[in-house]
Design a protein around this motif. Sequence first.
Motif, short mmCIF file in Angstrom:
data_model
loop_
_atom_site.label_atom_id
_atom_site.label_comp_id
_atom_site.label_asym_id
_atom_site.label_seq_id
_atom_site.Cartn_x
_atom_site.Cartn_y
_atom_site.Cartn_z
N PRO A 9 35.76 134.81 62.82
CA PRO A 9 34.76 135.21 63.82
C PRO A 9 33.39 135.41 63.18
O PRO A 9 33.25 136.10 62.17
CB PRO A 9 35.31 136.53 64.36
N GLY A 10 32.39 134.75 63.75
CA GLY A 10 31.02 134.88 63.26
C GLY A 10 30.70 134.00 62.07
O GLY A 10 29.57 133.99 61.60
N ASN A 11 31.67 133.26 61.57
CA ASN A 11 31.45 132.39 60.41
C ASN A 11 31.93 130.98 60.71
O ASN A 11 33.08 130.63 60.49
CB ASN A 11 32.20 132.92 59.18
N ASP A 12 31.03 130.16 61.21
CA ASP A 12 31.37 128.78 61.56
C ASP A 12 31.19 127.88 60.33
O ASP A 12 30.20 127.18 60.20
CB ASP A 12 30.52 128.30 62.73
N PRO A 47 24.10 129.99 65.96
CA PRO A 47 23.85 131.10 65.02
C PRO A 47 24.94 131.29 63.98
O PRO A 47 24.64 131.58 62.82
CB PRO A 47 23.73 132.32 65.93
N ASP A 48 26.20 131.10 64.35
CA ASP A 48 27.29 131.29 63.39
C ASP A 48 27.29 130.21 62.32
O ASP A 48 27.64 130.46 61.17
CB ASP A 48 28.64 131.33 64.10
N SER A 49 26.88 129.00 62.68
CA SER A 49 26.75 127.92 61.70
C SER A 49 25.55 128.16 60.81
O SER A 49 25.61 127.96 59.59
CB SER A 49 26.60 126.57 62.41
N ARG A 51 24.16 130.98 60.02
CA ARG A 51 24.44 132.11 59.12
C ARG A 51 25.20 131.62 57.87
O ARG A 51 24.86 131.95 56.74
CB ARG A 51 25.24 133.19 59.85
#
Length: 120
Positions: A9-12, A47-49, A51
């Motif tokens: 989650p949150g890290n693509d 945004p997750d990508s 980051r």
Amino acid sequence: MPRLPEPGPGNDVEGARDVLQAFLPHVDAWLENGGEPPALDLVGLAPDSLRVLNEALGEGEVAAIVDASHADHEIRVQETVFSGVWREQHFDAGGALLHDYLLAAPIPPVVGALAANTPQ
């Protein structure tokens, strides 16, 4: 050296990998044939990508702020931990992000042009 975050989650991680896989053939072609340095605008990337990409690329030692007041915006350049790979962000007068380029070049062309036009 930056570390890639674990997928979750949150890290693509896959999305960031896809961006780099799309960028690398342009870098290879530029290294082989010359021409304009390759640039990929990251504005609109999930945004997750973004980051994960930011974490993977890290920050190198070189940074610059280019005053483009004649064009009514500011350009911020940051080297990544990978030599010759840069981030070049363009902001409007209000500070809103216009472009966020992933760029491969010995030095970003905007910095080279500034140095050529204003040697002081």
